[in-house]
Design a protein around this motif. Structure first.
Motif, PDB file in Angstrom:
ATOM      1  N   GLY A 273       0.704  -1.213  -0.136  1.00  0.00           N
ATOM      2  CA  GLY A 273       0.025  -0.004  -0.057  1.00  0.00           C
ATOM      3  C   GLY A 273       0.850   1.229  -0.002  1.00  0.00           C
ATOM      4  O   GLY A 273       2.021   1.244  -0.250  1.00  0.00           O
ATOM      5  N   GLY A 274       0.094   2.433   0.267  1.00  0.00           N
ATOM      6  CA  GLY A 274       0.847   3.669   0.365  1.00  0.00           C
ATOM      7  C   GLY A 274       0.512   4.353  -1.261  1.00  0.00           C
ATOM      8  O   GLY A 274       0.020   3.686  -2.261  1.00  0.00           O
ATOM      9  N   THR A 275       1.048   5.768  -1.244  1.00  0.00           N
ATOM     10  CA  THR A 275       0.977   6.279  -2.475  1.00  0.00           C
ATOM     11  C   THR A 275       2.500   6.345  -3.128  1.00  0.00           C
ATOM     12  O   THR A 275       3.351   6.689  -2.672  1.00  0.00           O
ATOM     13  N   TRP A 276       2.472   5.960  -4.337  1.00  0.00           N
ATOM     14  CA  TRP A 276       3.711   5.958  -4.976  1.00  0.00           C
ATOM     15  C   TRP A 276       3.705   7.338  -5.725  1.00  0.00           C
ATOM     16  O   TRP A 276       2.795   7.909  -6.229  1.00  0.00           O
ATOM     17  N   PHE A 277       5.078   8.044  -5.275  1.00  0.00           N
ATOM     18  CA  PHE A 277       5.060   9.240  -6.015  1.00  0.00           C
ATOM     19  C   PHE A 277       6.601   9.040  -7.062  1.00  0.00           C
ATOM     20  O   PHE A 277       7.522   8.713  -6.582  1.00  0.00           O
ATOM     21  N   GLU A 278       6.226   9.388  -8.291  1.00  0.00           N
ATOM     22  CA  GLU A 278       7.302   9.162  -9.284  1.00  0.00           C
ATOM     23  C   GLU A 278       8.630   9.873  -9.099  1.00  0.00           C
ATOM     24  O   GLU A 278       9.734   9.479  -9.038  1.00  0.00           O
ATOM     25  N   ALA A 279       8.383  11.090  -8.471  1.00  0.00           N
ATOM     26  CA  ALA A 279       9.547  12.190  -8.403  1.00  0.00           C
ATOM     27  C   ALA A 279      10.306  11.580  -7.128  1.00  0.00           C
ATOM     28  O   ALA A 279      11.588  11.958  -7.087  1.00  0.00           O
ATOM     29  N   LEU A 280       9.753  11.077  -6.161  1.00  0.00           N
ATOM     30  CA  LEU A 280      10.537  10.595  -5.103  1.00  0.00           C
ATOM     31  C   LEU A 280      10.868   8.906  -5.372  1.00  0.00           C
ATOM     32  O   LEU A 280      12.178   8.610  -4.824  1.00  0.00           O
ATOM     33  N   GLY A 281      10.296   8.423  -6.102  1.00  0.00           N
ATOM     34  CA  GLY A 281      10.714   7.130  -6.503  1.00  0.00           C
ATOM     35  C   GLY A 281      10.582   6.046  -5.416  1.00  0.00           C
ATOM     36  O   GLY A 281      11.075   4.991  -5.273  1.00  0.00           O
ATOM     37  N   LYS A 282       9.521   6.371  -4.857  1.00  0.00           N
ATOM     38  CA  LYS A 282       8.997   5.375  -3.659  1.00  0.00           C
ATOM     39  C   LYS A 282       7.535   5.625  -3.209  1.00  0.00           C
ATOM     40  O   LYS A 282       7.139   6.648  -3.753  1.00  0.00           O
ATOM     41  N   ALA A 283       7.163   4.688  -2.511  1.00  0.00           N
ATOM     42  CA  ALA A 283       5.653   4.977  -1.846  1.00  0.00           C
ATOM     43  C   ALA A 283       5.778   5.590  -0.559  1.00  0.00           C
ATOM     44  O   ALA A 283       6.710   5.344   0.357  1.00  0.00           O
ATOM     45  N   VAL A 284       4.693   6.241  -0.166  1.00  0.00           N
ATOM     46  CA  VAL A 284       4.599   7.004   1.211  1.00  0.00           C
ATOM     47  C   VAL A 284       3.441   6.443   1.799  1.00  0.00           C
ATOM     48  O   VAL A 284       2.392   6.486   1.180  1.00  0.00           O
ATOM     49  N   ASP A 285       3.434   6.377   3.063  1.00  0.00           N
ATOM     50  CA  ASP A 285       1.992   5.789   3.820  1.00  0.00           C
ATOM     51  C   ASP A 285       2.199   6.675   5.089  1.00  0.00           C
ATOM     52  O   ASP A 285       3.010   6.761   5.539  1.00  0.00           O
ATOM     53  N   ALA A 286       0.937   6.873   5.452  1.00  0.00           N
ATOM     54  CA  ALA A 286       0.627   7.237   6.858  1.00  0.00           C
ATOM     55  C   ALA A 286       1.400   6.642   7.886  1.00  0.00           C
ATOM     56  O   ALA A 286       1.072   5.176   7.738  1.00  0.00           O
ATOM     57  N   PRO A 287       2.104   7.028   8.976  1.00  0.00           N
ATOM     58  CA  PRO A 287       2.621   6.264   9.794  1.00  0.00           C
ATOM     59  C   PRO A 287       1.723   5.546  10.901  1.00  0.00           C
ATOM     60  O   PRO A 287       1.729   4.478  11.532  1.00  0.00           O
ATOM     61  N   ALA A 288       0.603   5.987  11.022  1.00  0.00           N
ATOM     62  CA  ALA A 288      -0.500   5.595  11.906  1.00  0.00           C
ATOM     63  C   ALA A 288      -2.026   6.255  11.446  1.00  0.00           C
ATOM     64  O   ALA A 288      -2.062   6.944  10.705  1.00  0.00           O
ATOM     65  N   ALA A 289      -3.039   5.383  12.209  1.00  0.00           N
ATOM     66  CA  ALA A 289      -4.316   5.581  11.582  1.00  0.00           C
ATOM     67  C   ALA A 289      -4.784   7.269  12.011  1.00  0.00           C
ATOM     68  O   ALA A 289      -4.090   7.690  13.252  1.00  0.00           O
TER      69      ALA A 289
END
Length: 94
Positions: free
Chosen positions: A17-33
């Protein structure tokens, strides 16, 4: 247009899961609910597959136009960066 992904459950309940950002070259996900990933809607992004469990999110899009607040343009982002600095949160984790 601003895009928000609000996490409704803890990352321990799923893998991937998470949101992939092309510019970052990685996925980012929220650390907690309850945490939010916010980004300009024009930024190239996409959802990553979930490999275990279920990820619950709310996706929100917020348009903006004329600034009627009387505050200078960019006020909210500057305020967020100032708050992050006080909390010692690196800018790359915002």
């Amino acid at each position: 247009l601003l895009s928000f992904t609000i996490s409704l459950n803890d990352p321990s309940e799923y893998e991937g899961g998470g949101t992939w950002f092309e510019a970052l070259g990685k996925a980012v996900d929220a650390p907690a609910a309850g945490h939010v990933i916010m980004f300009p809607g024009k930024v190239e992004h996409g959802g990553q597959p979930i490999s275990r469990g279920t990820r619950y999110i709310i996706v929100l899009f917020m348009g903006y136009g004329i600034n009627r607040s009387g505050r200078p343009r960019g006020h909210i982002l500057r305020t967020l960066h100032e708050l992050a600095a006080k909390l010692s949160v690196p800018k790359d984790e915002l």
